[in-house]
Design a protein around this motif. Structure first.
Motif, PDB file in Angstrom:
ATOM      1  N   CYS A   8     -35.459  75.181  69.418  1.00 33.39           N
ATOM      2  CA  CYS A   8     -35.702  74.272  70.541  1.00 33.39           C
ATOM      3  C   CYS A   8     -35.938  72.864  69.995  1.00 33.39           C
ATOM      4  CB  CYS A   8     -36.905  74.734  71.365  1.00 33.39           C
ATOM      5  SG  CYS A   8     -37.257  73.645  72.762  1.00 33.39           S
ATOM      6  N   PHE A   9     -34.901  72.055  69.973  1.00 29.97           N
ATOM      7  CA  PHE A   9     -35.036  70.718  69.418  1.00 29.97           C
ATOM      8  C   PHE A   9     -35.861  69.799  70.310  1.00 29.97           C
ATOM      9  CE2 PHE A   9     -31.776  72.247  66.625  1.00 29.97           C
ATOM     10  CZ  PHE A   9     -31.982  71.552  65.447  1.00 29.97           C
ATOM     11  N   ASP A  10     -36.091  70.198  71.571  1.00 33.80           N
ATOM     12  CA  ASP A  10     -37.002  69.433  72.425  1.00 33.80           C
ATOM     13  C   ASP A  10     -38.381  69.345  71.787  1.00 33.80           C
ATOM     14  OD1 ASP A  10     -35.093  68.962  74.268  1.00 33.80           O
ATOM     15  OD2 ASP A  10     -35.752  70.451  75.713  1.00 33.80           O
ATOM     16  N   THR A  11     -38.806  70.455  71.171  1.00 39.84           N
ATOM     17  CA  THR A  11     -40.111  70.477  70.495  1.00 39.84           C
ATOM     18  C   THR A  11     -40.136  69.465  69.358  1.00 39.84           C
ATOM     19  OG1 THR A  11     -40.369  72.816  71.029  1.00 39.84           O
ATOM     20  CG2 THR A  11     -41.770  71.934  69.283  1.00 39.84           C
ATOM     21  N   LEU A  12     -39.038  69.403  68.609  1.00 40.01           N
ATOM     22  CA  LEU A  12     -38.935  68.432  67.511  1.00 40.01           C
ATOM     23  C   LEU A  12     -39.095  67.015  68.028  1.00 40.01           C
ATOM     24  CD1 LEU A  12     -38.050  67.274  64.723  1.00 40.01           C
ATOM     25  CD2 LEU A  12     -35.696  67.555  65.515  1.00 40.01           C
ATOM     26  N   PHE A  13     -38.320  66.667  69.037  1.00 43.81           N
ATOM     27  CA  PHE A  13     -38.323  65.287  69.517  1.00 43.81           C
ATOM     28  C   PHE A  13     -39.668  64.899  70.149  1.00 43.81           C
ATOM     29  CE2 PHE A  13     -33.616  66.276  69.967  1.00 43.81           C
ATOM     30  CZ  PHE A  13     -33.323  65.750  68.720  1.00 43.81           C
ATOM     31  N   LYS A  14     -40.322  65.861  70.814  1.00 41.98           N
ATOM     32  CA  LYS A  14     -41.618  65.578  71.429  1.00 41.98           C
ATOM     33  C   LYS A  14     -42.731  65.479  70.394  1.00 41.98           C
ATOM     34  CE  LYS A  14     -40.516  67.843  75.822  1.00 41.98           C
ATOM     35  NZ  LYS A  14     -40.768  69.037  76.685  1.00 41.98           N
ATOM     36  N   SER A  15     -42.516  66.103  69.225  1.00 46.03           N
ATOM     37  CA  SER A  15     -43.573  66.159  68.207  1.00 46.03           C
ATOM     38  C   SER A  15     -43.437  65.102  67.130  1.00 46.03           C
ATOM     39  CB  SER A  15     -43.572  67.546  67.546  1.00 46.03           C
ATOM     40  OG  SER A  15     -43.698  68.577  68.499  1.00 46.03           O
ATOM     41  N   LEU A  16     -42.378  64.305  67.171  1.00 46.29           N
ATOM     42  CA  LEU A  16     -42.185  63.296  66.127  1.00 46.29           C
ATOM     43  C   LEU A  16     -43.372  62.347  66.057  1.00 46.29           C
ATOM     44  CD1 LEU A  16     -38.425  62.400  66.676  1.00 46.29           C
ATOM     45  CD2 LEU A  16     -39.414  63.291  64.552  1.00 46.29           C
ATOM     46  N   PRO A  17     -43.886  62.071  64.867  1.00 44.52           N
ATOM     47  CA  PRO A  17     -45.008  61.137  64.732  1.00 44.52           C
ATOM     48  C   PRO A  17     -44.663  59.777  65.325  1.00 44.52           C
ATOM     49  CG  PRO A  17     -44.602  62.300  62.667  1.00 44.52           C
ATOM     50  CD  PRO A  17     -43.461  62.633  63.566  1.00 44.52           C
ATOM     51  N   PRO A  18     -45.496  59.228  66.185  1.00 47.73           N
ATOM     52  CA  PRO A  18     -45.165  57.966  66.856  1.00 47.73           C
ATOM     53  C   PRO A  18     -45.084  56.776  65.904  1.00 47.73           C
ATOM     54  CG  PRO A  18     -47.437  58.618  67.323  1.00 47.73           C
ATOM     55  CD  PRO A  18     -46.792  59.768  66.639  1.00 47.73           C
ATOM     56  N   ASN A  19     -45.838  56.811  64.805  1.00 50.20           N
ATOM     57  CA  ASN A  19     -45.874  55.678  63.875  1.00 50.20           C
ATOM     58  C   ASN A  19     -45.090  55.961  62.598  1.00 50.20           C
ATOM     59  OD1 ASN A  19     -47.630  54.210  65.615  1.00 50.20           O
ATOM     60  ND2 ASN A  19     -49.365  55.409  64.831  1.00 50.20           N
ATOM     61  N   ARG A  20     -44.052  56.736  62.717  1.00 51.46           N
ATOM     62  CA  ARG A  20     -43.260  57.107  61.541  1.00 51.46           C
ATOM     63  C   ARG A  20     -42.516  55.888  60.971  1.00 51.46           C
ATOM     64  NH1 ARG A  20     -40.946  58.812  66.162  1.00 51.46           N
ATOM     65  NH2 ARG A  20     -38.779  58.201  66.599  1.00 51.46           N
ATOM     66  N   GLU A  21     -42.227  55.972  59.683  1.00 51.01           N
ATOM     67  CA  GLU A  21     -41.557  54.873  58.985  1.00 51.01           C
ATOM     68  C   GLU A  21     -40.071  55.163  58.774  1.00 51.01           C
ATOM     69  OE1 GLU A  21     -44.329  52.809  55.951  1.00 51.01           O
ATOM     70  OE2 GLU A  21     -44.762  54.954  55.763  1.00 51.01           O
ATOM     71  N   TYR A  22     -39.500  55.963  59.634  1.00 51.12           N
ATOM     72  CA  TYR A  22     -38.098  56.346  59.472  1.00 51.12           C
ATOM     73  C   TYR A  22     -37.440  56.553  60.836  1.00 51.12           C
ATOM     74  CZ  TYR A  22     -40.417  60.884  60.075  1.00 51.12           C
ATOM     75  OH  TYR A  22     -41.197  61.921  60.535  1.00 51.12           O
ATOM     76  N   PHE A  23     -36.126  56.443  60.857  1.00 55.10           N
ATOM     77  CA  PHE A  23     -35.341  56.840  62.013  1.00 55.10           C
ATOM     78  C   PHE A  23     -35.129  58.347  61.921  1.00 55.10           C
ATOM     79  CE2 PHE A  23     -34.194  52.427  61.187  1.00 55.10           C
ATOM     80  CZ  PHE A  23     -34.381  51.869  62.448  1.00 55.10           C
ATOM     81  N   ALA A  24     -35.125  59.026  63.058  1.00 59.51           N
ATOM     82  CA  ALA A  24     -35.057  60.491  63.044  1.00 59.51           C
ATOM     83  C   ALA A  24     -33.889  61.003  63.870  1.00 59.51           C
ATOM     84  CB  ALA A  24     -36.359  61.087  63.573  1.00 59.51           C
ATOM     85  N   ALA A  25     -33.318  62.111  63.418  1.00 60.09           N
ATOM     86  CA  ALA A  25     -32.234  62.770  64.156  1.00 60.09           C
ATOM     87  C   ALA A  25     -32.324  64.265  63.917  1.00 60.09           C
ATOM     88  CB  ALA A  25     -30.878  62.242  63.702  1.00 60.09           C
ATOM     89  N   GLY A  26     -31.943  65.050  64.924  1.00 64.85           N
ATOM     90  CA  GLY A  26     -31.878  66.498  64.791  1.00 64.85           C
ATOM     91  C   GLY A  26     -30.454  66.928  64.493  1.00 64.85           C
ATOM     92  N   VAL A  27     -30.303  67.835  63.534  1.00 62.45           N
ATOM     93  CA  VAL A  27     -28.975  68.322  63.137  1.00 62.45           C
ATOM     94  C   VAL A  27     -28.949  69.839  63.227  1.00 62.45           C
ATOM     95  CG1 VAL A  27     -27.246  68.384  61.304  1.00 62.45           C
ATOM     96  CG2 VAL A  27     -28.681  66.366  61.576  1.00 62.45           C
ATOM     97  N   PRO A  28     -28.391  70.410  64.309  1.00 63.90           N
ATOM     98  CA  PRO A  28     -28.321  71.859  64.434  1.00 63.90           C
ATOM     99  C   PRO A  28     -27.203  72.448  63.576  1.00 63.90           C
ATOM    100  CG  PRO A  28     -27.285  70.825  66.326  1.00 63.90           C
ATOM    101  CD  PRO A  28     -27.852  69.715  65.489  1.00 63.90           C
ATOM    102  N   GLY A  29     -27.437  73.630  63.022  1.00 64.30           N
ATOM    103  CA  GLY A  29     -26.407  74.287  62.230  1.00 64.30           C
ATOM    104  C   GLY A  29     -26.997  75.068  61.073  1.00 64.30           C
ATOM    105  N   SER A  30     -26.202  75.956  60.523  1.00 60.55           N
ATOM    106  CA  SER A  30     -26.634  76.805  59.415  1.00 60.55           C
ATOM    107  C   SER A  30     -26.605  76.040  58.100  1.00 60.55           C
ATOM    108  CB  SER A  30     -25.733  78.032  59.303  1.00 60.55           C
ATOM    109  OG  SER A  30     -26.001  78.755  58.114  1.00 60.55           O
ATOM    110  N   ILE A  31     -27.611  76.287  57.257  1.00 62.89           N
ATOM    111  CA  ILE A  31     -27.628  75.681  55.928  1.00 62.89           C
ATOM    112  C   ILE A  31     -26.549  76.274  55.027  1.00 62.89           C
ATOM    113  CG2 ILE A  31     -30.070  75.074  56.015  1.00 62.89           C
ATOM    114  CD1 ILE A  31     -30.660  77.552  54.331  1.00 62.89           C
ATOM    115  N   HIS A  32     -25.958  77.383  55.447  1.00 66.50           N
ATOM    116  CA  HIS A  32     -24.895  78.016  54.665  1.00 66.50           C
ATOM    117  C   HIS A  32     -23.550  77.426  55.065  1.00 66.50           C
ATOM    118  CE1 HIS A  32     -28.185  81.115  54.606  1.00 66.50           C
ATOM    119  NE2 HIS A  32     -27.964  80.902  53.327  1.00 66.50           N
ATOM    120  N   GLY A  33     -23.401  76.145  54.813  1.00 72.31           N
ATOM    121  CA  GLY A  33     -22.186  75.428  55.151  1.00 72.31           C
ATOM    122  C   GLY A  33     -22.466  73.945  55.232  1.00 72.31           C
TER     123      GLY A  33
END
Length: 311
Positions: free
Chosen positions: A62-87
C-alpha cells in the motif's frame, strides 16, 4: 562515508540518487545514508546538490501508507517504485547508492520440483526445507542463488561505476533460527486444518514457503561469482540489540507475522482461512520454545557493502 566517492559522482551530476529496495518505509535508513553523503560533499557544492530517493516494494504494498508517512522535513525528493527486486527497476547507470534490508532471503518463486509429484524433491506434507530430504534443500539453495544472481546483475546495470550497495539479510545455520521454527509450526497448523477438512490436501502439497536462509559462505560465493562488484565489507552480526535482553512481545510478533506472511496464506488458500491459521499459529508459538531468550540469541545477520566495478 569512508568508501563513498561523492566527488566522482558530482563531476557529472548535481543529483545523488538513492534507492531503498524491498522496504517502502525505510525512512531511518535513508536519513542515515543522506546524512553520510552530505558530509562528503565539498562546502562550495553543499547548496547545489539535490537528493532523490526511491522507495521500492512489491506492487501489493500500500504505497498510500508510504506517501502519508514521509517525514515532512526530509532533505530529499521522494518517489515510490513498485516492482520486484528480482529484475530491473531503474534506467541504466542512474543510481549512486542502493540499500536492501531483509528482502533477499525471500525467493522470487517456488521451484516446480517442489510441487511435482514425480520429482525427488516433491515436498509432500511439508511447506519448508528444514525437515525435508536433501533434494528439497538443494532446490531451495539453487533458487536462492539464481535470485541473487538476477538481483546483482540488475543492480550492476542500474548503479553508476563506483556506486555503493549495502545489503542486510539473515545468515546462519537454518535449524538454529527461531523464525525457521515458526515456519515449521505454520506448516503443522496447515496440516491440522487439512486433516479437519478446512483446506484441501492438494492445496497444502502445492504450497511451499518462499524464503531461504543462506549461510555466509553461500552469499559470498554468489557475489564473488557474479564479479561485477568488489566486496568492501562482509560482516556477520549477532541478534538485533532490541532482542539481546528480552524476547519480542508475542502480540507484536504475531502482528509482524500476519502482516508479513498473511498475504501468502490468502493468495494460496483464500482469505477465509487467514484468521484461523494465525490464531492456531499463535497458540502453537505460545506453547513452544520459539521466543525464549536463548533461542532469540541465535539470530544472525550479514551486513555487506559492495562497490560497482568500473567495468
Amino acid at each position: 562515508m569512508d568508501k563513498l566517492d561523492v566527488n566522482r559522482f558530482l563531476a557529472t551530476s548535481n543529483s545523488l540518487n538513492i534507492a531503498d529496495l524491498g522496504n517502502s518505509v525505510g525512512f531511518m535508513v535513508v536519513k542515515n545514508i543522506v546524512e553520510s553523503m552530505k558530509r562528503k560533499i565539498p562546502q562550495n557544492k553543499q547548496d547545489k546538490v539535490q537528493f532523490q530517493v526511491f522507495f521500492n516494494d512489491h506492487v501489493r504494498n500500500c504505497f498510500d501508507t508510504l506517501f502519508k508517512s514521509l517525514p515532512p522535513n526530509r532533505e530529499y525528493f521522494a518517489a515510490g517504485v513498485p516492482g520486484s527486486i528480482h529484475g530491473r527497476l531503474f534506467p541504466k547507470g542512474t543510481l549512486h547508492f542502493v540499500n536492501s534490508s531483509y528482502a533477499l532471503h525471500w525467493l522470487s518463486s517456488i521451484p516446480n520440483e517442489l510441487i511435482d509429484k514425480k520429482s525427488p524433491a516433491f515436498n509432500k506434507g511439508k511447506i519448508f526445507y528444514t525437515d525435508s530430504c536433501n533434494e528439497v534443500v538443494q532446490v531451495y539453495a539453487k533458487q536462492f542463488a539464481r535470485d541473487m544472481e538476477v538481483f546483482l546483475n540488475a543492480r550492476a546495470e542500474e548503479l553508476v561505476p563506483g556506486g555503493l550497495m549495502t545489503l542486510l539479510l539473515p545468515c546462519f545455520e537454518v535449524k538454529k533460527y527461531p523464525l525457521v521454527q515458526v515456519v515449521d509450526l505454520l506448516g503443522d497448523c496447515l496440516m491440522v486444518m487439512a486433516e479437519k477438512g478446512l483446506l484441501s490436501e492438494e492445496k497444502l502439497d502445492s504450497f511451499n514457503f518462499p524464503r531461504y536462509n543462506a549461510t555466509p559462505k553461500e552469499i559470498e560465493d554468489v557475489i564473488r561469482k557474479n564479479d561485477r562488484f568488489t566486496v568492501e565489507k562482509f560482516q556477520s552480526l549477532g541478534p538485533p540489540s532490541s532482542f539481546v535482553n528480552k524476547p519480542p512481545n508475542i502480540y507484536m510478533f504475531m502482528l509482524f507475522l500476519q502482516t508479513s506472511w498473511g498475504w501468502l496464506i490468502e493468495k494460496h488458500f483464500g482469505s477465509e482461512v487467514v484468521e484461523q491459521v494465525f490464531c492456531l499459529l499463535r497458540k502453537r508459538i505460545v506453547t513452544s520454545s520459539v521466543l525464549t531468550l536463548e533461542n532469540i540469541k541465535t539470530v544472525s545477520e550479514c551486513f555487506i557493502l559492495l562497490r560497482r566495478k568500473a567495468t
